[in-house]
Every structure is written in structure tokens, then in C-alpha cells.
Design an enzyme around this catalytic site. Structure first.
Site: not given
Ligand code: RIB
Ligand code: CA
Length: 312
Positions: A194, A240-242
Site C-alpha cells: 500500500s 491508499l491501503h484498503d
């Protein structure tokens, strides 16, 4: 046949973009959102999830409230990243439908027991408390879960709440330990991935220019969300991890990784919540995780733009 998913989440601006990506993708059937305590308190996370569903024109998707605190430690929240609401940035519509009354953990159990084994994927975007509690309450669900794809942990990037641990795992290491030991097929999206998916100014402008309300809301969420990591790491944009979790389901070829052993530190205060990733296979421990090491950020954002443009 669309892939059935349950999204366990603590929105969180990046969770919100992941939910929008899933809703804009016909390959996926979002059965429900289950809120978990994490970025902010669980009822606020549930409220945020319902606001995102309103923005997407999908108030039909049920929202359940899960656990309000981790299995052992006191809850730690992240308003310092996501703002006091957990979804600061845009002005969002109020929900038009109520939360579901069943507890989120019971919903996960009942849904897994009611569907054919191996047909439901759990997409975990926050602390793993709900999944850990479901496994404790109903161990028979383990063999029925198709896959758990989770955002959490890290190895080569270290941690983001302590030098050793990433937030989702740090908040509830006991739940994570249960999940990683469960035997359920797991794909882990760590900070190693991420942190290369940055919201640059050009990418945020693309969301602004999309011409739909989802694009505008996404741009405004990201403009708020990215400031913390920009200041901390000196990057141009935030990670932008998720949405990487959903992107993996849609286009796994965007990511590279390998099957390795990953164990969770639960005993040490210094390294609590560390995902100890045996990337070089030195321990001989069973390989329990498909550990993603890298991702194609241009391909990831192209997918995001294309799918979010399909929404209102
Ligand atoms: O460490 C990043 C993770 O913690 C993301 O899921 C973010 O939403 C927060 O929950
Ligand atoms: Ca999250």
C-alpha cells in the site's frame, strides 16, 4: 456468477474507496458491510459506511455493527489520520436506512453457515476483531470461508503506528493471531504494497474531473486523508491501503507475492502486533499466507478510475 464478499471495515477514507470500488465492480456481490472498531468507534464506522452507500446509490446494502473493542487491549482509534468523524473531507448525505439489528459477528457466522462452503470471501479492512470472535464463537465456519483478503501488517516497510506494527494488526493482535493460525486461505495486503499506491495530485485531480458525485467525494476524502502521511513520510500523496484488497480480487495480476509463513506478535509490548513474515523461508514454519510484496500503482489507479466512473 459474481464472487460473494462480506466487507469488514472501519471507514476510514481508504475503506470508503475500497467499498466504492467493490460496488462499481459487477464481478463482486457485496452481501453486507460489517463495521468494526478501529479508525473510530464502531457505531461511527457503521454510520460512515452507510453514508458511503448513500453516495454510491446503494442504501440497499445492509450494514451490521460488530465488536466495539478489541479482544484483549483497550481500543485505539486513529482520528489523527481520518479526522474526528473518521471520514473527514467531504460533506456526506445522512443515511436513509437503519443499521441491521443482528450483531455483525452473528451475521458473519449465520451467513457462512447458510451458504455453500467455499463461496464467501471475507474482505477485512480494519482490525480483525469480528473475524477472531466469529472463529471463537463458531469454529465450524473456518472450513466454509473461501478466502480472507486483508489489509494489514508489513515487513519491508516496518509499521505505521509503531516501528514494528501496522494499525489494523496492532489494535487487535490477539484476533489477528487467531485468524493467521486458523488455516483459512489468507491473502495479506501489507504496507509493503500500500505504500506504493500513493494518491498523487494528478490522481486526485482525475477523481475531481470524473464528473460524478462519487469522483468528487473521493477526491475530497483523499485530499483530507493524504495530509497525515505526506507530513510523516514527505511523500507527494498518501498510501491508499484498503482498496488494494478489492483490486486484488478484481485483478490479482496487478500484484506480486509468495506463499510464506506469517506469525503475529502478541506477547511483547515493544513489538506487539508485528506480522513476522518469514519471506526468505528460514523458519520452516507452515506457509499460511499469500503475502503480497508489490503492486502496479498505475494499473491500480486505472482500475479505480474506470470502476468509480460507473457509479453515480
Ligand atoms: O494501517 C492502515 C489501515 O489502518 C487501513 O485499513 C486504514 O483504514 C486503517 O484502518
Ligand atoms: Ca481500514
Amino acid at each position: 456468477m459474481a464472487r460473494k464478499i462480506i466487507i469488514d471495515t472501519d471507514p476510514g477514507q481508504d475503506d470508503a474507496v475500497a467499498i466504492l470500488l467493490a460496488l462499481g465492480s459487477p464481478e463482486l456481490e457485496v452481501l453486507a458491510l460489517v463495521a468494526v472498531a478501529g479508525n473510530v468507534r464502531v457505531t461511527q464506522n457503521a454510520h460512515n459506511a452507510m453514508q458511503i452507500l448513500e453516495v454510491a446509490g446503494r442504501p440497499d446494502v445492509p450494514v451490521y455493527i460488530g465488536c466495539e473493542r478489541p479482544m484483549r487491549h483497550p481500543l485505539i482509534t486513529a482520528e489523527y489520520v481520518h479526522g474526528s468523524s473518521g471520514l473527514d473531507g467531504p460533506t456526506l448525505p445522512e443515511p436513509t436506512t437503519p443499521f441491521q439489528t443482528q450483531h455483525g459477528v452473528d451475521y458473519i457466522i449465520d451467513t457462512l453457515m447458510a451458504h455453500e462452503p467455499g463461496t464467501i470471501t471475507l474482505c477485512c479492512l480494519g482490525p480483525l476483531t469480528n473475524i477472531g470472535m466469529a472463529i471463537v464463537k463458531a469454529p465450524q465456519i473456518v472450513s466454509r470461508i473461501k478466502e480472507i483478503v486483508l489489509m494489514g501488517g508489513g515487513c519491508f516497510e516496518g509499521g505505521n503506528i509503531t516501528p514494528a506494527a501496522e494499525f489494523n494488526i496492532y489494535v487487535d493482535p490477539e484476533a489477528a493471531d487467531l485468524v493467521f493460525r486458523s488455516g483459512v486461505p489468507i491473502t495479506q495486503v501489507p504496507l509493503d504494497v500500500s505504500h506504493s499506491m500513493l494518491t498523487t495530485k494528478a490522481r486526485v485531480q482525475r477523481f475531481h474531473d470524473m464528473g460524478n458525485r462519487v469522483g468528487t467525494v473521493t477526491a475530497e476524502m483523499l485530499e483530507f486523508f493524504e495530509r497525515f502521511d505526506e507530513q510523516k513520510y514527505g511523500w507527494e500523496g498518501g498510501p491508499l491501503h484498503d482498496p488494494c484488497v478489492i483490486a486484488y480480487l478484481l485483478k490479482p495480476e496487478l500484484f506480486k507475492g509468495r506463499h510464506i509463513n506469517v506469525a503475529i506478535e502478541t506477547a511483547s509490548e515493544l513489538t506487539r502486533g508485528m506480522t513476522v513474515a518469514d519471506y526468505w523461508g528460514v523458519t520452516g514454519r507452515a506457509k499460511n499466507v499469500n503475502y503480497l510484496r508489490s503492486g502496479d500503482s498505475d494499473g491500480f489507479y486505472a482500475l479505480l478510475f474506470e470502476r468509480l466512473a460507473r457509479l453515480p
